[in-house]
Design a protein around this motif. Sequence first.
Motif, PDB file in Angstrom:
ATOM      1  N   VAL A 164       0.842  -1.203   0.000  1.00 49.05           N
ATOM      2  CA  VAL A 164       0.000   0.000   0.000  1.00 49.05           C
ATOM      3  C   VAL A 164       0.877   1.253   0.000  1.00 49.05           C
ATOM      4  CG1 VAL A 164      -1.702   1.305   1.347  1.00 49.05           C
ATOM      5  CG2 VAL A 164      -1.976  -1.152   1.056  1.00 49.05           C
ATOM      6  N   LYS A 165       1.976   1.220   0.761  1.00 51.40           N
ATOM      7  CA  LYS A 165       2.877   2.373   0.813  1.00 51.40           C
ATOM      8  C   LYS A 165       3.490   2.625  -0.565  1.00 51.40           C
ATOM      9  CE  LYS A 165       6.872   4.237   3.171  1.00 51.40           C
ATOM     10  NZ  LYS A 165       7.960   3.974   4.080  1.00 51.40           N
ATOM     11  N   TRP A 166       3.946   1.559  -1.242  1.00 52.89           N
ATOM     12  CA  TRP A 166       4.510   1.721  -2.578  1.00 52.89           C
ATOM     13  C   TRP A 166       3.449   2.221  -3.550  1.00 52.89           C
ATOM     14  CZ3 TRP A 166       2.937  -0.938  -7.021  1.00 52.89           C
ATOM     15  CH2 TRP A 166       3.654  -0.619  -8.173  1.00 52.89           C
ATOM     16  N   LEU A 167       2.267   1.634  -3.440  1.00 44.85           N
ATOM     17  CA  LEU A 167       1.207   1.938  -4.390  1.00 44.85           C
ATOM     18  C   LEU A 167       0.783   3.393  -4.324  1.00 44.85           C
ATOM     19  CD1 LEU A 167      -0.573   0.543  -6.488  1.00 44.85           C
ATOM     20  CD2 LEU A 167      -2.196   0.068  -4.684  1.00 44.85           C
ATOM     21  N   PHE A 168       0.583   3.899  -3.134  1.00 47.49           N
ATOM     22  CA  PHE A 168       0.074   5.262  -2.992  1.00 47.49           C
ATOM     23  C   PHE A 168       1.147   6.277  -2.610  1.00 47.49           C
ATOM     24  CE2 PHE A 168      -3.771   2.663  -2.462  1.00 47.49           C
ATOM     25  CZ  PHE A 168      -4.480   3.165  -3.546  1.00 47.49           C
ATOM     26  N   SER A 169       2.402   5.945  -2.862  1.00 51.43           N
ATOM     27  CA  SER A 169       3.468   6.906  -2.595  1.00 51.43           C
ATOM     28  C   SER A 169       3.594   7.937  -3.715  1.00 51.43           C
ATOM     29  CB  SER A 169       4.804   6.174  -2.421  1.00 51.43           C
ATOM     30  OG  SER A 169       5.185   5.572  -3.648  1.00 51.43           O
ATOM     31  N   PHE A 170       3.202   7.567  -4.927  1.00 49.59           N
ATOM     32  CA  PHE A 170       3.293   8.455  -6.089  1.00 49.59           C
ATOM     33  C   PHE A 170       4.710   8.998  -6.267  1.00 49.59           C
ATOM     34  CE2 PHE A 170      -1.217   8.628  -4.999  1.00 49.59           C
ATOM     35  CZ  PHE A 170      -1.816   8.432  -6.239  1.00 49.59           C
ATOM     36  N   ASP A 171       5.717   8.169  -5.923  1.00 49.15           N
ATOM     37  CA  ASP A 171       7.086   8.656  -6.002  1.00 49.15           C
ATOM     38  C   ASP A 171       7.745   8.409  -7.352  1.00 49.15           C
ATOM     39  OD1 ASP A 171       7.264   5.953  -5.706  1.00 49.15           O
ATOM     40  OD2 ASP A 171       8.815   5.989  -4.160  1.00 49.15           O
ATOM     41  N   ASP A 172       7.297   7.421  -8.082  1.00 47.92           N
ATOM     42  CA  ASP A 172       7.842   7.192  -9.412  1.00 47.92           C
ATOM     43  C   ASP A 172       6.718   6.790 -10.365  1.00 47.92           C
ATOM     44  OD1 ASP A 172       7.424   4.725  -8.322  1.00 47.92           O
ATOM     45  OD2 ASP A 172       9.389   3.905  -8.756  1.00 47.92           O
ATOM     46  N   GLY A 173       7.067   6.600 -11.616  1.00 45.67           N
ATOM     47  CA  GLY A 173       6.058   6.380 -12.646  1.00 45.67           C
ATOM     48  C   GLY A 173       5.238   5.125 -12.493  1.00 45.67           C
ATOM     49  N   ASP A 174       5.876   4.020 -12.072  1.00 44.98           N
ATOM     50  CA  ASP A 174       5.100   2.788 -11.993  1.00 44.98           C
ATOM     51  C   ASP A 174       4.129   2.775 -10.821  1.00 44.98           C
ATOM     52  OD1 ASP A 174       7.171   2.543 -10.157  1.00 44.98           O
ATOM     53  OD2 ASP A 174       7.511   0.421 -10.564  1.00 44.98           O
ATOM     54  N   SER A 175       4.517   3.340  -9.690  1.00 43.58           N
ATOM     55  CA  SER A 175       3.576   3.378  -8.569  1.00 43.58           C
ATOM     56  C   SER A 175       2.435   4.365  -8.850  1.00 43.58           C
ATOM     57  CB  SER A 175       4.283   3.740  -7.263  1.00 43.58           C
ATOM     58  OG  SER A 175       4.741   5.072  -7.285  1.00 43.58           O
ATOM     59  N   THR A 176       2.740   5.456  -9.513  1.00 43.45           N
ATOM     60  CA  THR A 176       1.692   6.415  -9.884  1.00 43.45           C
ATOM     61  C   THR A 176       0.714   5.785 -10.865  1.00 43.45           C
ATOM     62  OG1 THR A 176       3.231   8.244  -9.545  1.00 43.45           O
ATOM     63  CG2 THR A 176       1.258   8.700 -10.849  1.00 43.45           C
ATOM     64  N   ALA A 177       1.240   5.104 -11.867  1.00 45.77           N
ATOM     65  CA  ALA A 177       0.374   4.457 -12.852  1.00 45.77           C
ATOM     66  C   ALA A 177      -0.507   3.396 -12.201  1.00 45.77           C
ATOM     67  CB  ALA A 177       1.219   3.828 -13.964  1.00 45.77           C
ATOM     68  N   MET A 178       0.062   2.608 -11.294  1.00 46.72           N
ATOM     69  CA  MET A 178      -0.734   1.559 -10.639  1.00 46.72           C
ATOM     70  C   MET A 178      -1.762   2.154  -9.682  1.00 46.72           C
ATOM     71  SD  MET A 178      -0.252  -1.204 -12.039  1.00 46.72           S
ATOM     72  CE  MET A 178      -1.288  -2.156 -10.991  1.00 46.72           C
ATOM     73  N   ALA A 179      -1.409   3.210  -8.969  1.00 48.18           N
ATOM     74  CA  ALA A 179      -2.370   3.848  -8.073  1.00 48.18           C
ATOM     75  C   ALA A 179      -3.546   4.407  -8.865  1.00 48.18           C
ATOM     76  CB  ALA A 179      -1.697   4.951  -7.263  1.00 48.18           C
ATOM     77  N   LEU A 180      -3.249   5.072  -9.971  1.00 49.36           N
ATOM     78  CA  LEU A 180      -4.329   5.599 -10.805  1.00 49.36           C
ATOM     79  C   LEU A 180      -5.145   4.476 -11.436  1.00 49.36           C
ATOM     80  CD1 LEU A 180      -2.511   8.638 -12.469  1.00 49.36           C
ATOM     81  CD2 LEU A 180      -4.241   8.671 -10.650  1.00 49.36           C
ATOM     82  N   THR A 181      -4.491   3.374 -11.786  1.00 52.82           N
ATOM     83  CA  THR A 181      -5.215   2.216 -12.318  1.00 52.82           C
ATOM     84  C   THR A 181      -6.190   1.677 -11.280  1.00 52.82           C
ATOM     85  OG1 THR A 181      -3.381   1.603 -13.762  1.00 52.82           O
ATOM     86  CG2 THR A 181      -4.970  -0.116 -13.250  1.00 52.82           C
ATOM     87  N   ILE A 182      -5.753   1.560 -10.039  1.00 55.09           N
ATOM     88  CA  ILE A 182      -6.612   1.038  -8.975  1.00 55.09           C
ATOM     89  C   ILE A 182      -7.787   1.983  -8.728  1.00 55.09           C
ATOM     90  CG2 ILE A 182      -6.692   0.499  -6.507  1.00 55.09           C
ATOM     91  CD1 ILE A 182      -5.374  -1.595  -8.379  1.00 55.09           C
ATOM     92  N   ILE A 183      -7.511   3.267  -8.660  1.00 49.13           N
ATOM     93  CA  ILE A 183      -8.587   4.240  -8.441  1.00 49.13           C
ATOM     94  C   ILE A 183      -9.604   4.165  -9.586  1.00 49.13           C
ATOM     95  CG2 ILE A 183      -9.113   6.712  -8.320  1.00 49.13           C
ATOM     96  CD1 ILE A 183      -6.343   6.999  -6.880  1.00 49.13           C
ATOM     97  N   LEU A 184      -9.100   4.151 -10.816  1.00 51.27           N
ATOM     98  CA  LEU A 184      -9.998   4.069 -11.974  1.00 51.27           C
ATOM     99  C   LEU A 184     -10.719   2.732 -12.040  1.00 51.27           C
ATOM    100  CD1 LEU A 184      -7.737   5.858 -14.594  1.00 51.27           C
ATOM    101  CD2 LEU A 184      -9.943   6.669 -13.731  1.00 51.27           C
ATOM    102  N   ALA A 185     -10.061   1.646 -11.630  1.00 50.95           N
ATOM    103  CA  ALA A 185     -10.705   0.338 -11.641  1.00 50.95           C
ATOM    104  C   ALA A 185     -11.863   0.279 -10.649  1.00 50.95           C
ATOM    105  CB  ALA A 185      -9.688  -0.760 -11.343  1.00 50.95           C
ATOM    106  N   VAL A 186     -11.690   0.875  -9.484  1.00 47.97           N
ATOM    107  CA  VAL A 186     -12.786   0.909  -8.504  1.00 47.97           C
ATOM    108  C   VAL A 186     -13.961   1.714  -9.058  1.00 47.97           C
ATOM    109  CG1 VAL A 186     -13.453   1.794  -6.236  1.00 47.97           C
ATOM    110  CG2 VAL A 186     -11.325   0.523  -6.488  1.00 47.97           C
ATOM    111  N   LEU A 187     -13.674   2.876  -9.628  1.00 48.10           N
ATOM    112  CA  LEU A 187     -14.743   3.694 -10.213  1.00 48.10           C
ATOM    113  C   LEU A 187     -15.408   2.999 -11.398  1.00 48.10           C
ATOM    114  CD1 LEU A 187     -13.016   7.194 -10.071  1.00 48.10           C
ATOM    115  CD2 LEU A 187     -14.821   6.313  -8.566  1.00 48.10           C
ATOM    116  N   THR A 188     -14.615   2.317 -12.214  1.00 44.61           N
ATOM    117  CA  THR A 188     -15.160   1.582 -13.354  1.00 44.61           C
ATOM    118  C   THR A 188     -16.053   0.442 -12.882  1.00 44.61           C
ATOM    119  OG1 THR A 188     -13.204   2.102 -14.664  1.00 44.61           O
ATOM    120  CG2 THR A 188     -14.565   0.304 -15.448  1.00 44.61           C
TER     121      THR A 188
END
Length: 180
Positions: free
Chosen positions: A139-163
């Motif tokens: 969870v810390k890696w996912l929502f840290s938004f510190d690099d491109g892959d964690s940012t992309a995955m966090a946004l994917t998860i947020i969008l997946a929940v909304l979808t």
Amino acid sequence: MQPNPPQPNPPQPGFPQHGQPTASGPAPWGDPKPPKPRANAAAAMIAGVLALLAAAMLVWFALYNVIVATEADGRPSGITVQNMASGTISAVVLVIAAAFTFARRIPGVWTLFGLCVFYVVAVFVGTPLVWGTSFGAQVKWLFSFDDGDSTAMALTIILAVLTAIAAATAGSVKSYGGKN
């Protein structure tokens, strides 16, 4: 006294007479089958757009792993290859489900819902189990938004929940109308 004029034959049980619609079946001039239920138009459109955005985030995740996450000798590591393949395959499958959702097909909407729920569960539960990381570290890696892959995955998860929410709404609120 005058004779009664001839009366038409009364309807007989069984087959209907020519030109008379049956009380239980469709009219001869109408559609022979009732229309199939379709997903709610507004919710299906929202779910499809969110799914395409989530697919774009998965492509971003895969491209990040292609471009940035390689070892010093220029060869990708095992986890990088897995991230590239899973990101690309997941994006393609999500786009296909989004296409059926745009078409307002009930099975496509529920498939999109299932895929989004699967992605969320896979990131939060499956990945830590496979790679042996703790849930907190994931969870810390996912929502840290510190690099491109964690940012992309966090946004994917947020969008997946909304979808998933929009797809469940589209599949639950059906319309039986025409082709609109």
